[in-house]
Design an enzyme around this catalytic site. Sequence first.
Site, PDB file in Angstrom:
ATOM      1  N   ARG A 234       0.856  -1.189   0.000  1.00 42.44           N
ATOM      2  CA  ARG A 234       0.000   0.000   0.000  1.00 42.44           C
ATOM      3  C   ARG A 234       0.889   1.236   0.000  1.00 42.44           C
ATOM      4  NH1 ARG A 234      -3.323  -2.673  -1.712  1.00 42.44           N
ATOM      5  NH2 ARG A 234      -5.443  -3.123  -0.983  1.00 42.44           N
ATOM      6  N   GLU A 263      -1.947   7.599  -5.231  1.00 41.57           N
ATOM      7  CA  GLU A 263      -2.253   6.945  -6.496  1.00 41.57           C
ATOM      8  C   GLU A 263      -3.707   7.086  -6.931  1.00 41.57           C
ATOM      9  OE1 GLU A 263      -3.284   2.342  -5.970  1.00 41.57           O
ATOM     10  OE2 GLU A 263      -1.267   2.799  -5.297  1.00 41.57           O
ATOM     11  N   HIS A 295       0.149  -0.211 -10.039  1.00 39.14           N
ATOM     12  CA  HIS A 295      -0.664  -1.107  -9.209  1.00 39.14           C
ATOM     13  C   HIS A 295      -1.183  -2.289 -10.031  1.00 39.14           C
ATOM     14  CE1 HIS A 295      -3.088  -1.028  -5.224  1.00 39.14           C
ATOM     15  NE2 HIS A 295      -2.926  -2.285  -5.639  1.00 39.14           N
TER      16      HIS A 295
END
Length: 328
Positions: A234, A263, A295
């Site tokens: 994360r 993000e 991601h």
Amino acid sequence: MKVGVFSCKPYDKAMLESANSDGHLSYTFIEEPLTPLTAIACHDFDAVCIFVNDKVCGETVRALADAGVSHIALRCAGYNNVDVDEAKKLGLRVSRVPAYSPHTVAEHALALILTLNRKTHKAYNRVKEGNFDIQGLQGFTLHGKTVGIVGTGRIGQAVARILSGFGCTLLCYDPMPAQSVKALGASYTDLQTLLSTSHIITLHCPLNEGSYHLINEETIAQMRDGVMLINTSRGGLVNTQAVIKGLKSKKIGYLGLDVYEMESELFFRDHSLEIIQDDEFERLASFHNVLITGHQGFFTQEAMQEIAAVTVANIRMPGENNDNFLAP
């Protein structure tokens, strides 16, 4: 049941429809994220299906409850973007996919390590242009290096197994040591020892109040000079400004990120024709020894099929999947 699927991409639609072959669920696919504003328009839905960057704060949860939504189904493992306490208070079920294909993310972490080290991305671009000079492409032998694994849940355990096969010395930090990791010959230690000893540090812990900005100026100062830092967990685990300082001082010699602190404003969308306004991200991307992916660590066919199947099962049969539920 009527389900609003937010932050939906074509691959999400394909996999969710495949997992719902009997048509028990009726989907409405929505490209926009779930926010307090979009939650107001959820009156037609029994459940909403969300992803990692949807903003399910208390205001959003209350708007969903007012709209008659009874279930928030995450198609991911992390739930730091959801106000679970507010959902519990209002009686909304919250489910997630806690254990989808840990090998998928682990393999992506290894891809970042190998690419940063051996600079295969740079070599590819050189050869495409007819440049076969290997000056500047020198890496190091991974065998025998000490790797610090922060968090040894399912993904961290998969990373440990892979790196054990490479002949690495493994140091681990986790309040709940895993016997399977110890069986590989790994040693559990305190965080400071891990930081100061490891050539490579890879993060595989959840984001919560205790782990927020785990990587900061103080912890970076404890690391070896030229350390490689990998984060596929994360973005909020890493203080971006501190990492930029660490790169500039050469304390951090390599940085691999599949996640980023801010993000939600960038990832999963095409910004190629725009001027990116995030100066910190642009500064990060300017370093030659930084590799950022958007991601995609979870993004394999096998993982997507499993995520869709578990998400659909959570919505259809909540009473039979209690281990996947956070609330109520």
